[in-house]
Write a protein that holds these residues in place. Structure first.
Motif, PDB file in Angstrom:
ATOM      1  N   ILE A  43       1.028  -1.021   0.102  1.00  0.00           N
ATOM      2  CA  ILE A  43       0.095  -0.017  -0.074  1.00  0.00           C
ATOM      3  C   ILE A  43       0.917   1.377  -0.039  1.00  0.00           C
ATOM      4  CG2 ILE A  43      -1.708   1.261   1.368  1.00  0.00           C
ATOM      5  CD1 ILE A  43      -2.938  -1.195   2.230  1.00  0.00           C
ATOM      6  N   PHE A  44       0.590   2.120  -0.905  1.00  0.00           N
ATOM      7  CA  PHE A  44       1.364   3.422  -0.975  1.00  0.00           C
ATOM      8  C   PHE A  44       0.725   4.496  -1.018  1.00  0.00           C
ATOM      9  CE2 PHE A  44       3.190   0.082  -3.956  1.00  0.00           C
ATOM     10  CZ  PHE A  44       4.374  -0.131  -3.558  1.00  0.00           C
ATOM     11  N   THR A  45       1.094   5.387  -0.010  1.00  0.00           N
ATOM     12  CA  THR A  45       0.548   7.122  -0.057  1.00  0.00           C
ATOM     13  C   THR A  45       1.730   7.645  -0.415  1.00  0.00           C
ATOM     14  OG1 THR A  45       1.133   7.230   2.231  1.00  0.00           O
ATOM     15  CG2 THR A  45      -1.055   6.219   1.915  1.00  0.00           C
ATOM     16  N   GLU A  46       1.431   9.049  -0.276  1.00  0.00           N
ATOM     17  CA  GLU A  46       2.544  10.107  -0.669  1.00  0.00           C
ATOM     18  C   GLU A  46       4.073   9.805   0.095  1.00  0.00           C
ATOM     19  OE1 GLU A  46       4.000  12.651  -3.498  1.00  0.00           O
ATOM     20  OE2 GLU A  46       2.065  11.972  -3.570  1.00  0.00           O
ATOM     21  N   LEU A  47       3.827   9.577   1.326  1.00  0.00           N
ATOM     22  CA  LEU A  47       5.105   9.564   2.206  1.00  0.00           C
ATOM     23  C   LEU A  47       5.230   7.997   2.819  1.00  0.00           C
ATOM     24  CD1 LEU A  47       4.614  12.879   4.118  1.00  0.00           C
ATOM     25  CD2 LEU A  47       6.033  12.442   2.189  1.00  0.00           C
ATOM     26  N   LYS A  48       4.145   7.050   2.744  1.00  0.00           N
ATOM     27  CA  LYS A  48       4.150   6.047   3.689  1.00  0.00           C
ATOM     28  C   LYS A  48       3.995   4.763   2.795  1.00  0.00           C
ATOM     29  CE  LYS A  48       2.419   8.866   7.316  1.00  0.00           C
ATOM     30  NZ  LYS A  48       1.298   9.170   8.391  1.00  0.00           N
ATOM     31  N   VAL A  49       4.329   3.587   3.229  1.00  0.00           N
ATOM     32  CA  VAL A  49       4.346   2.411   2.597  1.00  0.00           C
ATOM     33  C   VAL A  49       4.025   1.324   3.691  1.00  0.00           C
ATOM     34  CG1 VAL A  49       5.126   0.654   1.249  1.00  0.00           C
ATOM     35  CG2 VAL A  49       6.250   2.977   0.864  1.00  0.00           C
ATOM     36  N   TRP A  50       3.235   0.435   2.980  1.00  0.00           N
ATOM     37  CA  TRP A  50       2.941  -0.682   4.074  1.00  0.00           C
ATOM     38  C   TRP A  50       3.237  -2.260   3.103  1.00  0.00           C
ATOM     39  CZ3 TRP A  50       0.631   3.834   4.516  1.00  0.00           C
ATOM     40  CH2 TRP A  50       0.274   4.254   5.749  1.00  0.00           C
ATOM     41  N   ILE A  51       3.966  -3.013   3.888  1.00  0.00           N
ATOM     42  CA  ILE A  51       4.089  -4.412   3.261  1.00  0.00           C
ATOM     43  C   ILE A  51       3.291  -5.353   4.077  1.00  0.00           C
ATOM     44  CG2 ILE A  51       5.876  -5.890   2.367  1.00  0.00           C
ATOM     45  CD1 ILE A  51       7.845  -3.677   2.365  1.00  0.00           C
ATOM     46  N   LYS A  90       6.418 -15.648  -5.755  1.00  0.00           N
ATOM     47  CA  LYS A  90       5.647 -14.597  -5.082  1.00  0.00           C
ATOM     48  C   LYS A  90       4.861 -13.585  -6.021  1.00  0.00           C
ATOM     49  CE  LYS A  90       9.985 -15.241  -2.028  1.00  0.00           C
ATOM     50  NZ  LYS A  90      10.234 -16.368  -3.134  1.00  0.00           N
ATOM     51  N   MET A  91       3.685 -12.912  -5.469  1.00  0.00           N
ATOM     52  CA  MET A  91       3.041 -12.120  -6.225  1.00  0.00           C
ATOM     53  C   MET A  91       3.021 -10.954  -5.520  1.00  0.00           C
ATOM     54  SD  MET A  91      -0.787 -12.208  -8.256  1.00  0.00           S
ATOM     55  CE  MET A  91      -0.190 -13.143  -9.618  1.00  0.00           C
ATOM     56  N   LEU A  92       3.380  -9.455  -6.119  1.00  0.00           N
ATOM     57  CA  LEU A  92       2.939  -8.408  -5.583  1.00  0.00           C
ATOM     58  C   LEU A  92       1.684  -7.754  -6.287  1.00  0.00           C
ATOM     59  CD1 LEU A  92       6.572  -6.943  -6.050  1.00  0.00           C
ATOM     60  CD2 LEU A  92       5.800  -8.175  -3.996  1.00  0.00           C
ATOM     61  N   HIS A  93       0.985  -7.126  -4.963  1.00  0.00           N
ATOM     62  CA  HIS A  93      -0.219  -6.822  -5.370  1.00  0.00           C
ATOM     63  C   HIS A  93      -0.204  -5.041  -5.045  1.00  0.00           C
ATOM     64  CE1 HIS A  93      -2.224 -10.587  -5.986  1.00  0.00           C
ATOM     65  NE2 HIS A  93      -1.391 -10.970  -5.017  1.00  0.00           N
ATOM     66  N   LEU A  94      -0.443  -4.340  -5.950  1.00  0.00           N
ATOM     67  CA  LEU A  94       0.069  -2.757  -5.687  1.00  0.00           C
ATOM     68  C   LEU A  94      -1.424  -2.069  -5.431  1.00  0.00           C
ATOM     69  CD1 LEU A  94       2.630  -2.175  -8.650  1.00  0.00           C
ATOM     70  CD2 LEU A  94       2.954  -3.320  -6.412  1.00  0.00           C
ATOM     71  N   ASN A  95      -1.288  -1.165  -4.332  1.00  0.00           N
ATOM     72  CA  ASN A  95      -2.315  -0.289  -4.102  1.00  0.00           C
ATOM     73  C   ASN A  95      -1.803   1.001  -3.641  1.00  0.00           C
ATOM     74  OD1 ASN A  95      -4.741  -2.542  -2.792  1.00  0.00           O
ATOM     75  ND2 ASN A  95      -2.688  -3.120  -2.479  1.00  0.00           N
ATOM     76  N   PHE A  96      -2.422   2.115  -4.500  1.00  0.00           N
ATOM     77  CA  PHE A  96      -2.037   3.340  -4.240  1.00  0.00           C
ATOM     78  C   PHE A  96      -3.544   4.106  -3.830  1.00  0.00           C
ATOM     79  CE2 PHE A  96       0.207   1.336  -7.800  1.00  0.00           C
ATOM     80  CZ  PHE A  96       1.495   1.824  -7.272  1.00  0.00           C
ATOM     81  N   THR A  97      -3.117   4.974  -2.907  1.00  0.00           N
ATOM     82  CA  THR A  97      -4.314   5.873  -2.663  1.00  0.00           C
ATOM     83  C   THR A  97      -4.361   7.086  -3.905  1.00  0.00           C
ATOM     84  OG1 THR A  97      -4.970   7.897  -1.144  1.00  0.00           O
ATOM     85  CG2 THR A  97      -2.528   7.539  -1.582  1.00  0.00           C
ATOM     86  N   GLU A  98      -5.685   7.125  -3.929  1.00  0.00           N
ATOM     87  CA  GLU A  98      -6.086   8.110  -5.347  1.00  0.00           C
ATOM     88  C   GLU A  98      -5.689   9.346  -5.158  1.00  0.00           C
ATOM     89  OE1 GLU A  98     -10.243   8.302  -5.517  1.00  0.00           O
ATOM     90  OE2 GLU A  98     -10.373   9.713  -3.772  1.00  0.00           O
ATOM     91  N   ASN A  99      -5.154   9.845  -3.969  1.00  0.00           N
ATOM     92  CA  ASN A  99      -4.309  11.151  -3.658  1.00  0.00           C
ATOM     93  C   ASN A  99      -2.938  11.197  -3.914  1.00  0.00           C
ATOM     94  OD1 ASN A  99      -6.876  12.695  -2.914  1.00  0.00           O
ATOM     95  ND2 ASN A  99      -6.895  11.361  -0.907  1.00  0.00           N
ATOM     96  N   ILE A 100      -2.291  10.207  -4.005  1.00  0.00           N
ATOM     97  CA  ILE A 100      -0.659  10.048  -4.318  1.00  0.00           C
ATOM     98  C   ILE A 100      -0.371  11.087  -5.946  1.00  0.00           C
ATOM     99  CG2 ILE A 100      -0.566   7.986  -5.667  1.00  0.00           C
ATOM    100  CD1 ILE A 100       1.935   7.343  -4.038  1.00  0.00           C
TER     101      ILE A 100
END
Length: 239
Positions: free
Chosen positions: A151-159, A186-196
């Motif tokens: 999960i990605f936001t502008e300044l932060k990340v979660w794995i 291994k499969m990576l699933h990408l999530n981005f906040t719409e505000n990034i």
């Protein structure tokens, strides 16, 4: 046959109309030659105190590759819905030609060249859902993978719900991937906040694209989520 256009040309192309596209600058390598292409432009603008993306695709040709030049300041929510529509038009137009791709453009600060990353295979899901919900509903499809949600936001990340500082993301992810004892791919699933911002989005996209590890696969579905609608809180990491 159209060749690669210089980076400077992107910045000044619309200077006569006092318009410019500030493309992302990234220290990641990408594709550096795309022939037979058309240009799609997304300009940064503000209207009634809201940031909006102004589209210009007057010269796009279905039988060419499409290069998307997007202003790095634009948040995803301002242009992803349009990207989805354009993807469909480029792929399914009666004049479309097989083998033509969609590319995001950026400036590679390592080679000091204009570079590209293909995204025509990406399926954007911009509704109120994240990979966690999707994997739960489609468990059978992904049961043979070791699934890792990012999960990605502008300044932060979660794995996988573990908070990680942005500067430590690549090293932490590589350590997790290499230390895993699972035999599953291994499969990576990408999530981005719409505000990034587009700059932030492409930073992570190019970084992940350049991770070379034989047992890694990235899901072609990308989740662009509204934080309020999914009940997401980014308060787990201090600024």
């Amino acid at each position: 046959m159209k060749k690669l256009i210089p980076l400077l040309f992107i910045l000044i192309l619309f200077s006569c109309n006092k318009k410019e596209v500030k493309i992302p600058t990234l220290a990641e390598k990408g594709i550096q030659e795309v022939f037979n292409h058309s240009q799609v432009w997304f300009f940064f603008d503000v209207k009634d105190n809201d940031t909006i993306a102004n589209l210009n695709r007057k010269n796009t040709i279905s039988t060419t590759h499409w290069i998307y030049n997007i202003d790095k300041r634009l948040p995803l929510k301002t242009f992803i819905p349009t990207i989805i529509t354009l993807q469909d038009k480029h792929k399914n137009s009666i004049h479309s030609e097989e083998g033509m791709h969609d590319y995001f453009s950026y400036s590679d600060t390592i080679s000091k060249k204009l570079s590209f990353i293909a995204f025509d295979s990406v399926v954007f899901k911009s509704n109120a859902i994240t990979s966690r919900d999707y994997l739960s509903k489609h468990a059978k499809t992904y049961e043979n993978y070791l699934n890792i949600s990012l999960i990605f936001t502008e300044l932060k990340v979660w794995i996988n719900d573990m908070p990680v500082e942005k500067k430590d993301f690549k090293a932490t992810l590589l350590n997790i991937l290499k230390s895993s004892t699972s035999d599953k791919q291994k499969m990576l699933h990408l999530n981005f906040t719409e505000n990034i911002s587009y700059q932030g989005y492409l930073y992570y996209k190019t970084l992940i694209n350049n991770i070379t590890y034989t047992t890694i696969k990235t899901n072609t579905i990308e989740f662009i989520f509204n934080e309020e609608k999914v009940g997401f809180c980014d308060c787990l990491i201090n600024e």
